[in-house]
Design an enzyme around this catalytic site. Structure first.
Site: not given
Ligand code: NAD
Length: 358
Positions: A187, A185, A81, A183
């Site tokens: 995912v 977002g 990382k 969440g």
């Molecule tokens: P993203 O930023 O697209 O979505 C995260 C969402 O969570 C946002 O819509 C945000 O508004 C919401 N959020 C923030 N605080 C919140 C709360 N207190 N209550 C409810 N919602 C809240 O991120 P993502 O890419 O969808 O990733 C989501 C999670 O999965 C993260 O923790 C990320 O580290 C993990 N992750 C993502 C991937 C990937 O491929 N994107 C891979 C492995 C792990």
């Protein structure tokens, strides 16, 4: 002061490199935890840290996590990382990204980088002008893989939830299964669409009211307040927003049979895994169920290095194997009495050649 490599977070990293480039103002840390299974692979985070120790701790923990994630996904990659230490204003320049690319290149392929928090696909394209040791680049052609890993992570979590429901509730059908998704977002939204297609009953929560309203409209979901989603009565609680939601309070509030979601580092502390098990809640270890994205970017990288672009079907097939690894963890957990997170950690350590008998 004790040497920092005797601190628990160091955990026998093979290499920790401080990168400074006076011309561009770049300060970065590249951490390589293990190259036992292949080059250390893991994204680059661009973040303003309160102090350098926090940046170092983040790099070390995330790098170790990537060793575990890649090993459990059956990928021929180790764990690494990088963190770029942003200033208070988050100044990010082309020259910084180029200098970072040079630093990655100088490692000769021992470290393969990708996007993480604060780094976009466009940023990575700049890094890629200076080194080939980059994954997560935009796909070339319709069936090619690459780009945003979010949809692939959602796909893996979806398969994992199906497996958890079969394992815990004895059902191969998601119709009527109540899933609380924290969440909406990249995912969370992808996951909600896949679950809705199968007839699951969804409740969504997100601090972004517009995003959650649009998604609820599209999927027929209910919306819950963000401070209520964890205590909803449901079959599956799926954390897809923040890490460390499974703390003393979080575990006590849950009213579900299964926790399965994409958020990294869901357990606030190691004891929260056994606490979930004591409450009879089946846990899908985060770095096992959320490997869909790393599977996509790694296959994109490996195929590009071999000069043979691989198709989306290959990625889908690898992601569909995530349930097998989860079932292995849950079976071993039941046989040994250890919690699924403890079993997964021990399996991962074994795979990277650091197990008890390794
Ligand atoms: P993203 O930023 O697209 O979505 C995260 C969402 O969570 C946002 O819509 C945000 O508004 C919401 N959020 C923030 N605080 C919140 C709360 N207190 N209550 C409810 N919602 C809240 O991120 P993502 O890419 O969808 O990733 C989501 C999670 O999965 C993260 O923790 C990320 O580290 C993990 N992750 C993502 C991937 C990937 O491929 N994107 C891979 C492995 C792990």
């Amino acid at each position: 002061m004790a040497a920092f490599w005797t601190e628990p977070d160091f955990d026998d990293h093979e290499l920790v490199q401080l990168v400074r480039d006076a011309r561009s103002g770049l300060t970065a840390i590249i951490a390589l935890h293990s190259t036992h299974l292949g080059p250390g692979a893991g994204g680059t985070r661009f973040w303003h840290y309160g102090n350098p120790q926090d940046a170092m701790r983040d790099a070390l923990r995330l790098s170790r996590g990537m060793s575990f994630k890649n090993a459990m996904a059956g990928l021929p990659m180790g764990g690494g990382k990088a963190v770029i230490l942003a200033d208070e204003r988050g100044t990010k320049t082309k020259a910084m990204l180029e200098a970072f690319g040079d630093a990655v290149d100088a490692l000769g392929g021992r470290y393969v980088t990708a996007e993480d928090v604060g780094i976009s696909v466009d940023d990575m394209a700049i890094v890629a002008q200076r080194t080939r040791y980059v994954s997560g680049l935009a796909p070339q052609g319709e069936q090619a893989v690459g780009g945003d890993p979010g949809p692939f992570t959602a796909m893996g979590v979806y398969h994992g939830i199906r497996a958890a429901v079969a394992h815990k509730l004895g059902s191969n059908d998601l119709r009527g299964i109540r899933v609380a998704v924290q969440g909406a977002g990249s995912v969370g939204a992808g996951l909600a669409r896949l679950l809705a297609r199968d007839g699951a009953v969804l409740t969504l929560a997100d601090i972004n009211a517009d995003a959650v309203a649009a998604l609820a409209d599209e999927t027929g979901a209910e919306i819950a307040p963000t401070d209520a989603i964890m205590s909803m009565s449901c079959d599956v609680f799926s954390p897809n927003a923040l890490g460390a939601v499974l703390d003393d309070d979080g575990v006590a509030r849950l009213d579900c049979a299964i926790v399965a979601g994409a958020a990294n580092n869901q357990l606030a502390r190691p004891e929260h895994g056994p606490m979930l098990a004591d409450r009879g809640i089946l846990y899908a270890p985060d770095y096992v169920i959320n490997a869909g994205g790393i599977i996509s970017v790694t296959l994109e990288y490996l195929c590009r290095m071999q000069g043979s672009p691989c198709g989306i079907n290959e990625v889908r097939a690898r992601i569909a194997q995530i349930p097998e690894r989860l079932q292995q963890v849950w079976r071993e957990s039941e046989a040994s009495g250890r919690s699924p997170d403890q079993v997964a950690d021990a399996m991962a350590m074994q795979l990277i050649g650091r197990g008890d008998s390794a």
